[in-house]
Design a protein around this motif. Structure first.
Motif, PDB file in Angstrom:
ATOM      1  N   GLU A 139      37.485  40.433  32.728  1.00 12.86           N
ATOM      2  CA  GLU A 139      36.980  39.099  33.094  1.00 12.86           C
ATOM      3  C   GLU A 139      36.407  39.158  34.507  1.00 12.86           C
ATOM      4  O   GLU A 139      36.962  39.831  35.373  1.00 12.86           O
ATOM      5  CB  GLU A 139      38.128  38.078  33.072  1.00 12.86           C
ATOM      6  N   LEU A 140      35.332  38.410  34.698  1.00  8.68           N
ATOM      7  CA  LEU A 140      34.682  38.416  36.010  1.00  8.68           C
ATOM      8  C   LEU A 140      35.235  37.316  36.903  1.00  8.68           C
ATOM      9  O   LEU A 140      35.627  36.258  36.425  1.00  8.68           O
ATOM     10  CB  LEU A 140      33.184  38.179  35.850  1.00  8.68           C
ATOM     11  N   SER A 141      35.201  37.560  38.200  1.00 14.76           N
ATOM     12  CA  SER A 141      35.571  36.517  39.161  1.00 14.76           C
ATOM     13  C   SER A 141      34.416  35.520  39.263  1.00 14.76           C
ATOM     14  O   SER A 141      33.300  35.790  38.785  1.00 14.76           O
ATOM     15  CB  SER A 141      35.806  37.156  40.522  1.00 14.76           C
ATOM     16  N   ALA A 142      34.663  34.392  39.922  1.00 11.86           N
ATOM     17  CA  ALA A 142      33.616  33.369  40.056  1.00 11.86           C
ATOM     18  C   ALA A 142      32.433  33.895  40.864  1.00 11.86           C
ATOM     19  O   ALA A 142      31.272  33.651  40.513  1.00 11.86           O
ATOM     20  CB  ALA A 142      34.197  32.123  40.712  1.00 11.86           C
ATOM     21  N   ASN A 143      32.721  34.632  41.950  1.00 10.71           N
ATOM     22  CA  ASN A 143      31.620  35.163  42.774  1.00 10.71           C
ATOM     23  C   ASN A 143      30.771  36.154  41.985  1.00 10.71           C
ATOM     24  O   ASN A 143      29.549  36.118  42.034  1.00 10.71           O
ATOM     25  CB  ASN A 143      32.182  35.868  44.019  1.00 10.71           C
TER      26      ASN A 143
ATOM     27  N   GLY B 131      35.569  26.770  50.813  1.00 12.23           N
ATOM     28  CA  GLY B 131      36.533  25.676  50.649  1.00 12.23           C
ATOM     29  C   GLY B 131      37.135  25.597  49.253  1.00 12.23           C
ATOM     30  O   GLY B 131      37.997  24.762  48.994  1.00 12.23           O
ATOM     31  N   LYS B 132      36.692  26.458  48.353  1.00 13.74           N
ATOM     32  CA  LYS B 132      37.281  26.455  46.995  1.00 13.74           C
ATOM     33  C   LYS B 132      38.674  27.091  47.045  1.00 13.74           C
ATOM     34  O   LYS B 132      38.978  27.873  47.950  1.00 13.74           O
ATOM     35  CB  LYS B 132      36.395  27.271  46.040  1.00 13.74           C
ATOM     36  N   LYS B 133      39.466  26.785  46.052  1.00 18.77           N
ATOM     37  CA  LYS B 133      40.814  27.377  46.046  1.00 18.77           C
ATOM     38  C   LYS B 133      40.740  28.858  45.655  1.00 18.77           C
ATOM     39  O   LYS B 133      39.788  29.277  44.982  1.00 18.77           O
ATOM     40  CB  LYS B 133      41.746  26.603  45.123  1.00 18.77           C
ATOM     41  N   ILE B 134      41.759  29.573  46.065  1.00 24.23           N
ATOM     42  CA  ILE B 134      41.785  31.013  45.801  1.00 24.23           C
ATOM     43  C   ILE B 134      41.873  31.263  44.291  1.00 24.23           C
ATOM     44  O   ILE B 134      42.540  30.532  43.573  1.00 24.23           O
ATOM     45  CB  ILE B 134      42.964  31.694  46.545  1.00 24.23           C
ATOM     46  N   GLU B 135      41.155  32.310  43.857  1.00 22.48           N
ATOM     47  CA  GLU B 135      41.234  32.673  42.436  1.00 22.48           C
ATOM     48  C   GLU B 135      42.439  33.590  42.260  1.00 22.48           C
ATOM     49  O   GLU B 135      42.357  34.800  42.528  1.00 22.48           O
ATOM     50  CB  GLU B 135      39.979  33.448  42.054  1.00 22.48           C
ATOM     51  N   LYS B 136      43.514  33.012  41.836  1.00 24.02           N
ATOM     52  CA  LYS B 136      44.756  33.778  41.717  1.00 24.02           C
ATOM     53  C   LYS B 136      44.690  34.811  40.592  1.00 24.02           C
ATOM     54  O   LYS B 136      45.209  35.905  40.691  1.00 24.02           O
ATOM     55  CB  LYS B 136      45.891  32.795  41.420  1.00 24.02           C
ATOM     56  N   HIS B 137      44.029  34.396  39.526  1.00 22.47           N
ATOM     57  CA  HIS B 137      43.920  35.227  38.333  1.00 22.47           C
ATOM     58  C   HIS B 137      42.688  36.119  38.520  1.00 22.47           C
ATOM     59  O   HIS B 137      41.584  35.748  38.142  1.00 22.47           O
ATOM     60  CB  HIS B 137      43.756  34.284  37.136  1.00 22.47           C
ATOM     61  N   SER B 138      42.883  37.277  39.153  1.00 24.42           N
ATOM     62  CA  SER B 138      41.709  38.068  39.490  1.00 24.42           C
ATOM     63  C   SER B 138      42.019  39.558  39.478  1.00 24.42           C
ATOM     64  O   SER B 138      43.158  39.969  39.700  1.00 24.42           O
ATOM     65  CB  SER B 138      41.240  37.636  40.884  1.00 24.42           C
ATOM     66  N   PHE B 139      40.987  40.353  39.239  1.00 23.44           N
ATOM     67  CA  PHE B 139      41.134  41.801  39.278  1.00 23.44           C
ATOM     68  C   PHE B 139      40.642  42.272  40.647  1.00 23.44           C
ATOM     69  O   PHE B 139      39.515  41.964  41.041  1.00 23.44           O
ATOM     70  CB  PHE B 139      40.329  42.446  38.147  1.00 23.44           C
ATOM     71  N   GLY B 140      41.466  43.003  41.357  1.00 25.62           N
ATOM     72  CA  GLY B 140      41.192  43.314  42.760  1.00 25.62           C
ATOM     73  C   GLY B 140      40.286  44.501  43.017  1.00 25.62           C
ATOM     74  O   GLY B 140      40.039  44.825  44.169  1.00 25.62           O
ATOM     75  N   LEU B 141      39.800  45.173  41.989  1.00 27.30           N
ATOM     76  CA  LEU B 141      38.904  46.310  42.251  1.00 27.30           C
ATOM     77  C   LEU B 141      37.465  45.915  41.870  1.00 27.30           C
ATOM     78  O   LEU B 141      37.108  44.764  41.992  1.00 27.30           O
ATOM     79  CB  LEU B 141      39.401  47.551  41.503  1.00 27.30           C
TER      80      LEU B 141
ATOM     81  N   CYS C 120      44.926  44.541  31.316  1.00 26.45           N
ATOM     82  CA  CYS C 120      44.896  44.002  32.676  1.00 26.45           C
ATOM     83  C   CYS C 120      45.393  42.551  32.679  1.00 26.45           C
ATOM     84  O   CYS C 120      44.931  41.737  31.880  1.00 26.45           O
ATOM     85  CB  CYS C 120      43.461  44.065  33.205  1.00 26.45           C
ATOM     86  N   SER C 121      46.335  42.254  33.564  1.00 23.66           N
ATOM     87  CA  SER C 121      46.855  40.877  33.598  1.00 23.66           C
ATOM     88  C   SER C 121      46.438  40.161  34.883  1.00 23.66           C
ATOM     89  O   SER C 121      46.996  39.118  35.212  1.00 23.66           O
ATOM     90  CB  SER C 121      48.376  40.880  33.419  1.00 23.66           C
ATOM     91  N   TYR C 122      45.490  40.711  35.599  1.00 21.42           N
ATOM     92  CA  TYR C 122      44.851  40.032  36.733  1.00 21.42           C
ATOM     93  C   TYR C 122      45.882  39.529  37.743  1.00 21.42           C
ATOM     94  O   TYR C 122      45.919  38.362  38.101  1.00 21.42           O
ATOM     95  CB  TYR C 122      43.969  38.885  36.235  1.00 21.42           C
TER      96      TYR C 122
END
Lengths: 529, 127
Positions: free
Chosen positions: A176-180, A332-342, A220-222
């Motif tokens: 899954e992709l992050s918002a950015n 100012g958006k909230k942090i994307e907690k559900h994310s893949f860090g690489l 992957c559970s992000y």
């Protein structure tokens, strides 16, 4: 006597052992083999964990390992390697293999599984264009790429990057992709024709990260734990293949030995190794010796075995730049907690204008500590914290790799004390290229300024290669045949990055693995007569 | 106020938690070993004589003065991040775009003011 003795348990050694095991040949692997500390695994999201727990042990550690980059006496290392649970990857490296560096910073690993314990997990195939100057063509590597894809489990997609990474029919669906990253991809598709004309291609990375469960490994559970916890179930590490090969009896794993040199004795090669921690010397006999200690480690062994304190070998590493990008709409958006860090996306710039092919990995900043970014912001301390808090969800970083011409390679030699000496070369990077890339990203909705683009110090690209290059007809010491056999050293084969005569602007790990299997296949054939 | 309290207060405007103070002191001992006696004395003088260490650190960071002060302030940022009660200083959990842009503007203005104050403090320290 061992039929095949492999030195090192990184990506190349394990790939070679796997190929030999496939053909019924049992190998012995000689390795220092540091392992991660035995600590309880975190099974929840990093943010949830740190909201409920004191994260000092996870992020800093009782020996303050996490503060490595604050210590003036030490050279900066990638943030991922400072995490207390990840320190085993570079544990005691300077003590076991001292290096005197000039304009170069070497990262060495004596861990079981090598540097891949902290890898970015990107697996890109070397295509014909990348193999220019190699005595090997793409077709010779394809069967091994396919075998490895089945072994590892790779997620990704055949997309606009297929011409650069190759068609792969065994991929799991991409992560899954992050918002950015989604914003970049959306804007790319909007301007695709125009961008493609400029030589710009954006797509999904091929990662050794599972998006679907496989053979007991979870998808992957992000959780954002990529920087903090070793051996996440969803990411492939060579040490897992090694454990399986040991369990099946295909590999005898001699842990706790640092190979020092080799010599010949009638029909055998004898490897001299020092046991750790007793520091006693032992000998291991074999018919075929496989050097898989990494481009630097294997070269050091070759020099030490000849007691050669004169020769200077080339050492290649990709030059790299870091581009921080901001997505104004996400401030100012909230942090994307559900994310893949690489890596989220790959950017390819195949530029006719600049006559170069560069490749960048676009990463989210959700996994590293916020404090790591503190020095990158120019404001007062409390304001820096506010900036980090409100702009971090709008930040992404691209690590851009550039190929290095062989004449700009660093040089590596061994001195009489047994220490390596590495001297890096200054490689100029065109400012116009940087400006053009910034302009391209503006059309993708991501903004930055040239003064924010940082040069990664020489050596911290951590794509080492070229010390014992393969050539069609080796004529010099420290050159190898097409099958990695060292000139004037029959039955000694190099299988790691050392045999790559040049480095393309992409992660070479997958190509190193496939090439190691190709050489191992050849070794198996010679053993069978 | 001792060094740890002063540095912590200059960033977070609250008293320093006990656990953090102890960690700060231990880490400081390790990090300080890379500095000369002269640098250590200079650092102690700055910490004893200046109350607004945030302003002084800002100027120090940009002028490469008082390197140990810069490191110790950064150290506090590292350590505080590990405590759950201070995570809200680092992580934005709600969609607040107006607040985000507002802070961006206000922080820039505040930084300029802190910078000016930092220069005055630096000049006073030299005297």
């Amino acid at each position: 006597m061992n039929e095949v003795l492999i030195i090192g348990s990184g990506i190349s050694g394990i790939s070679a052992a796997l190929c030999l095991a496939d053909q019924g040949i049992r190998t012995c692997i000689l390795d220092v083999g540091f392992e991660p500390p035995q600590q309880e695994k975190i099974n929840i999201n990093l943010y949830d964990f740190c909201d409920k727990n004191d994260c000092f042990d996870l992020m800093i550690g009782e020996d303050f390992e996490g503060l490595h980059n604050l210590d003036r006496r030490k050279k900066n290392i990638p943030a991922k390697l400072t995490a207390p649970r990840m320190r085993f990857v570079i544990d005691r490296a300077q003590e076991l293999s001292p290096v005197k560096e000039t304009n170069f910073q070497l990262i060495q690993s004596f861990a079981k599984g090598g540097l891949a314990n902290a890898w970015g997990a990107g697996l890109m195939r070397y295509k014909s264009r990348d193999l220019k100057g190699f005595p090997v063509d793409e077709g010779e590597l394809v069967p091994y790429y396919e075998r490895l894809t089945k072994e590892i489990g790779i997620s990704g997609e055949n997309d606009d990057l297929t011409p650069y990474f190759g068609q792969d029919d065994f991929l799991q669906r991409p992560l899954e992709l992050s918002a950015n990253a989604s914003e970049i991809l959306r804007n790319y598709f909007k301007n695709r024709k125009k961008l493609n004309k400029q030589g710009v291609f954006v797509g999904r990375p091929r990662l050794s990260v599972l998006s679907e469960e496989r053979e007991g490994r979870r998808s992957c559970s992000y959780t954002n734990l990529e920087f903090w916890q070793p051996h996440l179930s969803c990411i492939y590490y060579p040490s897992w293949t090694l454990d399986r090969l040991i369990d099946r009896g295909d590999v005898i794993y001699r842990k706790g030995f640092l190979a020092k040199s080799w010599y010949r004795q009638e029909n055998a090669i004898v490897v001299v190794a020092e046991s750790i921690p007793e520091r006693k010397r032992y000998s291991f006999k074999c018919r075929k010796l496989v050097l898989a200690a990494g481009a630097v480690g294997s070269a050091k062994l070759a020099l030490a075995s000849r007691k050669d304190y004169q020769s200077k070998l080339p050492l290649l590493d990709n030059s790299a730049l870091q581009f921080p990008f901001i997505f104004p709409r996400r401030i100012g958006k909230k942090i994307e907690k559900h994310s893949f860090g690489l890596t989220q996306l790959i950017f390819v710039y195949d530029s006719k204008k600049h006559d170069c092919l560069t490749q960048g990995s676009i990463l989210e900043m959700t996994s590293p500590a916020r404090a790591e970014l503190f020095a990158s912001f120019p404001f007062a301390a409390a304001d820096n914290l506010r900036m980090i808090k409100y702009t971090l969800p709008a930040l992404a970083v691209m690590q851009l790799y550039l190929s290095v011409p062989p004449e700009k390679s660093a040089s590596l030699s061994l001195n009489k004390t047994g220490a390596l000496e590495i001297v890096g070369e200054k490689v100029e990077i065109s400012k116009e290229l940087i400006r053009d890339i910034i302009k391209i990203f503006r059309s993708l909705g991501a903004y930055t300024f040239p003064f924010l683009v940082q040069r990664v110090p020489n050596g911290l690209g951590i794509h080492y290669a070229g010390t014992l290059p393969m050539v069609k007809l080796p004529k010099k010491l420290y050159q190898c045949t097409k099958f990695g056999e060292l000139f004037a050293e029959p039955h000694v084969y190099a299988v790691d990055g050392s045999v790559f005569p040049s480095l393309s602007a992409k992660n070479h790990a997958f190509a190193v693995m496939a090439n190691a299997m190709r050489i191992a296949d050849h070794i198996a054939k010679t053993l069978r007569g | 106020m001792d060094e740890a309290e002063k540095i912590f207060y200059s960033i977070f405007k609250t008293p320093i938690p006990l656990s953090l103070r102890e960690r700060f002191q231990r880490a400081s001992m390790i990090l300080s070993t890379g500095y000369t006696q002269e640098e250590l004395a200079e650092h102690d003088r700055a910490v004893n004589r200046v109350n607004d260490l945030e302003a002084l650190e800002l100027v120090a960071r940009h002028t490469k003065k008082f390197p140990l002060l810069v490191v110790k302030l950064h150290l506090m940022i590292y350590l505080a991040e590990t405590l759950p009660e201070y995570r809200s200083f680092y992580i934005n959990r709600n969609d607040t775009p107006y607040k985000g842009w507002g802070f961006l503007f206000l922080s820039s203005v505040r930084t300029i003011l802190k910078f000016l104050k930092g220069f005055l403090l630096l000049a006073r320290l030299k005297i």
